[in-house]
Write an enzyme that holds these catalytic residues in place. Sequence first.
Site, mmCIF file in Angstrom:
data_model
loop_
_atom_site.group_PDB
_atom_site.id
_atom_site.type_symbol
_atom_site.label_atom_id
_atom_site.label_comp_id
_atom_site.label_asym_id
_atom_site.label_seq_id
_atom_site.Cartn_x
_atom_site.Cartn_y
_atom_site.Cartn_z
ATOM 1 N N ARG A 33 2.477 -6.503 9.073
ATOM 2 C CA ARG A 33 1.759 -5.345 9.620
ATOM 3 C C ARG A 33 2.315 -4.937 10.990
ATOM 4 O O ARG A 33 2.322 -3.756 11.329
ATOM 5 C CB ARG A 33 0.264 -5.641 9.668
ATOM 6 N N GLU A 58 -9.587 -10.622 -7.671
ATOM 7 C CA GLU A 58 -8.623 -9.517 -7.481
ATOM 8 C C GLU A 58 -7.446 -9.623 -8.468
ATOM 9 O O GLU A 58 -6.947 -8.609 -8.952
ATOM 10 C CB GLU A 58 -8.131 -9.495 -6.034
ATOM 11 N N LYS A 78 0.822 -1.213 0.000
ATOM 12 C CA LYS A 78 0.000 0.000 0.000
ATOM 13 C C LYS A 78 0.863 1.274 0.000
ATOM 14 O O LYS A 78 2.058 1.230 0.283
ATOM 15 C CB LYS A 78 -0.932 -0.032 1.221
ATOM 16 N N TYR A 135 -12.595 -2.152 -3.770
ATOM 17 C CA TYR A 135 -13.062 -2.307 -2.381
ATOM 18 C C TYR A 135 -14.591 -2.291 -2.275
ATOM 19 O O TYR A 135 -15.129 -2.014 -1.213
ATOM 20 C CB TYR A 135 -12.474 -1.201 -1.505
ATOM 21 N N ARG A 143 -2.263 -14.276 4.527
ATOM 22 C CA ARG A 143 -2.986 -13.614 5.622
ATOM 23 C C ARG A 143 -2.213 -13.759 6.936
ATOM 24 O O ARG A 143 -2.142 -12.831 7.729
ATOM 25 C CB ARG A 143 -4.396 -14.209 5.780
ATOM 26 N N THR A 148 -5.554 -6.960 10.758
ATOM 27 C CA THR A 148 -5.850 -5.705 10.049
ATOM 28 C C THR A 148 -5.292 -4.496 10.799
ATOM 29 O O THR A 148 -4.704 -3.602 10.193
ATOM 30 C CB THR A 148 -7.387 -5.547 9.888
ATOM 31 N N PHE A 187 -15.737 3.721 6.778
ATOM 32 C CA PHE A 187 -14.385 4.092 6.362
ATOM 33 C C PHE A 187 -14.146 3.944 4.859
ATOM 34 O O PHE A 187 -13.034 4.158 4.373
ATOM 35 C CB PHE A 187 -13.334 3.282 7.143
ATOM 36 N N HIS A 199 -2.146 -5.367 1.554
ATOM 37 C CA HIS A 199 -3.452 -6.005 1.339
ATOM 38 C C HIS A 199 -3.210 -7.446 0.926
ATOM 39 O O HIS A 199 -2.236 -7.735 0.227
ATOM 40 C CB HIS A 199 -4.218 -5.300 0.206
ATOM 41 N N ASN A 237 -1.899 0.251 6.905
ATOM 42 C CA ASN A 237 -1.394 -1.023 7.425
ATOM 43 C C ASN A 237 -0.528 -1.778 6.409
ATOM 44 O O ASN A 237 -0.359 -2.985 6.491
ATOM 45 C CB ASN A 237 -2.547 -1.879 7.966
HETATM 46 P P1 IDP Z 1 -7.965 -6.685 5.646
HETATM 47 O O1 IDP Z 1 -7.153 -5.707 4.846
HETATM 48 O O2 IDP Z 1 -7.206 -7.202 6.819
HETATM 49 O O3 IDP Z 1 -8.566 -7.781 4.803
HETATM 50 P P2 IDP Z 1 -10.630 -5.540 5.715
HETATM 51 O O4 IDP Z 1 -11.606 -5.725 6.822
HETATM 52 O O5 IDP Z 1 -10.869 -6.251 4.434
HETATM 53 O O6 IDP Z 1 -9.176 -5.866 6.295
HETATM 54 O O7 IDP Z 1 -10.565 -3.982 5.450
HETATM 55 C C1 IDP Z 1 -9.917 -3.478 4.297
HETATM 56 C C2 IDP Z 1 -9.041 -2.328 4.691
HETATM 57 O O8 IDP Z 1 -9.857 -1.281 5.198
HETATM 58 C C3 IDP Z 1 -8.060 -2.637 5.835
HETATM 59 O O9 IDP Z 1 -6.852 -3.198 5.406
HETATM 60 C C4 IDP Z 1 -7.851 -1.292 6.443
HETATM 61 O O10 IDP Z 1 -6.848 -0.570 5.753
HETATM 62 C C5 IDP Z 1 -9.193 -0.602 6.243
HETATM 63 N N1 IDP Z 1 -10.012 -0.689 7.455
HETATM 64 C C6 IDP Z 1 -10.598 -1.796 7.962
HETATM 65 N N2 IDP Z 1 -11.291 -1.507 9.096
HETATM 66 C C7 IDP Z 1 -11.109 -0.179 9.295
HETATM 67 C C8 IDP Z 1 -11.573 0.730 10.304
HETATM 68 O O11 IDP Z 1 -12.277 0.363 11.240
HETATM 69 N N3 IDP Z 1 -11.173 2.028 10.168
HETATM 70 C C9 IDP Z 1 -10.394 2.468 9.144
HETATM 71 N N4 IDP Z 1 -9.940 1.646 8.175
HETATM 72 C C10 IDP Z 1 -10.285 0.339 8.255
HETATM 73 MG MG MG Z 2 -9.974 -7.700 3.298
#
Ligand code: IDP
Ligand code: MG
Length: 136
Positions: A105, A129, A12, A52, A88, A94, A60, A118, A115
Amino acid sequence: MSNREQTLSIIKPDAVERNLDNEIKEIFKSNGFKIINEKKIKIEKSEAEQFYKVHETKPFYNDLCAYLSSGPIVVMILEKENSVIANRELMGATNPKDAAEGTIRKKYGISIDKNSVHGSDSIENAKIEIDFFFKD
Ligand code: IDP
Ligand code: MG
């Protein structure tokens, strides 16, 4: 029987901006992932919104899409046995605060939004994807 499968990884903007892309690629390689294809690109916000889309109802969503399109990213097809789960695990939780020691991360993540990486969350989504970025 081999479960060799592919997953999509994105380094990212926060990590590319800090020139961590080569270091992160080395982590994938040293953990047995083969980088099948990769490209450094900058995407439009509309493309991030499409990528997304699953998060479109989340509070968010807008910030997330603005962020992913804010600077260069590195997208990669990674291959390894059970690569979706393996990636993962290597990425960590996350929220970097909750990520286990030794994960990407934990090591590089700044915050829940910045973070650093992805990774696809299922084999089905990995295919979608990978097509999104590499089918032309
Ligand atoms: P992941 O990347 O671990 O799969 P997801 O739930 O798919 O997590 O969320 C996608 C991305 O959205 C996350 O990597 C993170 O950057 C962002 N994100 C997830 N939850 C939050 C939140 O509560 N606040 C702000 N950003 C979030
Ligand atoms: Mg995800």
